[in-house]
Design an enzyme around this catalytic site. Structure first.
Site, PDB file in Angstrom:
ATOM      1  CG  PHE A 149      -2.195   0.808   1.019  1.00 15.86           C
ATOM      2  CD1 PHE A 149      -3.046   0.567  -0.042  1.00 15.86           C
ATOM      3  CD2 PHE A 149      -2.533   1.801   1.925  1.00 15.86           C
ATOM      4  CE1 PHE A 149      -4.215   1.312  -0.211  1.00 15.86           C
ATOM      5  CE2 PHE A 149      -3.689   2.547   1.777  1.00 15.86           C
ATOM      6  CZ  PHE A 149      -4.528   2.299   0.703  1.00 15.86           C
ATOM      7  N   GLY A 150       1.800   1.265  -0.960  1.00 10.99           N
ATOM      8  CA  GLY A 150       2.602   2.468  -1.171  1.00 10.99           C
ATOM      9  C   GLY A 150       1.877   3.401  -2.119  1.00 10.99           C
ATOM     10  NE  ARG A 172       7.342  -4.691   5.145  1.00  8.70           N
ATOM     11  CZ  ARG A 172       8.627  -4.334   5.107  1.00  8.70           C
ATOM     12  NH1 ARG A 172       9.522  -5.080   5.720  1.00  8.70           N
ATOM     13  NH2 ARG A 172       9.001  -3.264   4.459  1.00  8.70           N
ATOM     14  CB  SER A 227       5.809  -4.743  -8.020  1.00 10.11           C
ATOM     15  OG  SER A 227       5.628  -6.142  -7.994  1.00 10.11           O
ATOM     16  NE  ARG A 228      12.167  -3.059 -10.356  1.00  8.51           N
ATOM     17  CZ  ARG A 228      11.582  -1.937 -10.755  1.00  8.51           C
ATOM     18  NH1 ARG A 228      10.317  -1.972 -11.147  1.00  8.51           N
ATOM     19  NH2 ARG A 228      12.234  -0.794 -10.767  1.00  8.51           N
ATOM     20  CD  GLU A 257      11.744  -6.787 -16.504  1.00 13.56           C
ATOM     21  OE1 GLU A 257      12.206  -5.650 -16.769  1.00 13.56           O
ATOM     22  OE2 GLU A 257      10.800  -6.963 -15.724  1.00 13.56           O
ATOM     23  CG  HIS A 276       9.511  -3.059 -16.674  1.00 13.08           C
ATOM     24  ND1 HIS A 276      10.515  -3.625 -15.929  1.00 13.08           N
ATOM     25  CD2 HIS A 276       8.968  -2.101 -15.882  1.00 13.08           C
ATOM     26  CE1 HIS A 276      10.599  -3.034 -14.753  1.00 13.08           C
ATOM     27  NE2 HIS A 276       9.667  -2.095 -14.699  1.00 13.08           N
ATOM     28  CB  ILE A 277       5.101  -0.404 -20.989  1.00 12.95           C
ATOM     29  CG1 ILE A 277       3.949  -1.409 -21.098  1.00 12.95           C
ATOM     30  CG2 ILE A 277       6.223  -0.735 -21.968  1.00 12.95           C
ATOM     31  CD1 ILE A 277       3.184  -1.318 -22.399  1.00 12.95           C
ATOM     32  N   GLY A 278       4.547  -0.194 -17.381  1.00 14.75           N
ATOM     33  CA  GLY A 278       3.534   0.312 -16.462  1.00 14.75           C
ATOM     34  C   GLY A 278       3.519   1.821 -16.329  1.00 14.75           C
TER      35      GLY A 278
END
Length: 316
Positions: A149-150, A172, A227-228, A257, A276-278
């Site tokens: 939740f960033g 967390r 994310s990753r 990647e 990886h184009i978010g």
């Protein structure tokens, strides 16, 4: 002597040549990496990074380097602790691309809910009848779990709440929010129809999602990862998708990647894949580039950068 900076060509354009206008000597390349850096500017003072990895042995070749400014949020392509030992700042651009990534996560959820990939494929081969029979789901009838939740997770929760979606959140550090309900890890994976991952890549999150989580998910549930790639055990995800332990996935990031051409993921019909184009919007790239440029200007002006992810050992 004028400080010399190496930055991506696109970043220079999107910032309207901000660093040149500040009086710096600016060199532009498409995507700075070790070969470009060492061949073009071994006397460089600052580098704006996109995605190429920086190895620890490069610092001895760059005696004037003061800052590696990451044009993005993640900085797993740089050993920030080692850079600090070499007297080099590492910075990033938190929040600059959050809305763009959240929009793409929502797009992926909608595409999975409405079986867009399958419908598109059948329509292209003139099977309108087959496409018509592929019934999707209204998002208002589903539960979306947000893991992390960033900045991105918060933006996604707002977008989903506007649509009337039931939102579950794991982090967390639970906190008050009107855009969802905080739950435990297992409950989120058990209850969600779509699980969207928004975690940082580090030693604690490597392969944090794998067989244990897939076994808890509904058989028609889907996983979204913007994310990753290291967050998910890719081999176990492939097995879960092949065996229909889970219904599908939308992946923008991968353990290696670019994704290898022989990857099984490319053969699966229940997976949406993007490279990886978010954050690949004009607006997000402008914000990231400008923030990274400002971090460079701060360091070269003798100030502490606002978005530092390390603290260099500076030797007078």
């Amino acid at each position: 002597m004028t400080d010399k900076i190496l930055i991506p060509s696109m970043a220079d354009k999107l910032t309207n040549h901000f660093l040149s206008r500040q009086g710096y000597d600016v060199i532009t390349v498409d995507n700075p990496g070790a070969p470009e850096i060492l061949s073009l500017a071994p006397d460089i003072d600052a580098i704006m990074m996109i995605s190429k990895k920086i190895l620890n042995d490069i610092y001895q070749e760059l005696p004037r380097l003061k800052i590696l400014a990451r044009r993005g949020v993640g900085y797993d392509n740089i050993d920030a602790h080692y850079a600090a030992q070499q007297g080099v700042w590492v910075t990033n651009t938190p929040g600059a691309n959050a809305h763009s990534v959240a929009e793409m996560a929502l797009m992926n959820i909608l595409m999975l809910a409405r079986r867009y990939r399958e419908v598109d494929k059948l329509t292209r081969i003139d099977d309108w009848s087959g496409a018509y029979q592929l019934l999707g789901h209204d998002l208002t009838e589903t539960t979306v779990g947000i893991v992390g939740f960033g900045n991105v997770g918060r933006e996604l929760s707002k977008l989903l709440s506007i649509l009337g979606v039931r939102v579950l959140i794991y982090d967390r550090n639970p906190r008050q929010t009107k855009y969802g309900t905080f739950v435990e890890w297992d409950e989120l994976f058990q209850e969600a129809d779509f699980v969207s991952l928004h975690l940082a890549a580090n030693k604690y999150t490597k392969h944090i999602v794998g067989n244990h989580e897939f076994a808890m998910m509904k058989s028609d549930a889907s996983l979204i990862n913007l994310s990753r790639g290291s967050i998910v055990n890719e081999a176990e995800l492939i097995q879960a998708l092949q065996a229909h332990v889970i219904g599908g996935a939308a992946l923008d990031v991968f353990e290696i990647e670019p994704l290898m051409a022989k990857s099984t993921l490319l053969q699966l019909q229940n997976v949406i894949i993007t490279p990886h184009i978010g954050a690949n919007t004009i607006e997000a790239n402008r914000k990231m580039a400008m923030t990274a440029a400002q971090m460079i200007d701060s360091v070269l002006s003798g100030q502490v950068p606002k978005y530092a992810v390390n603290h260099p050992i500076l030797v007078n």
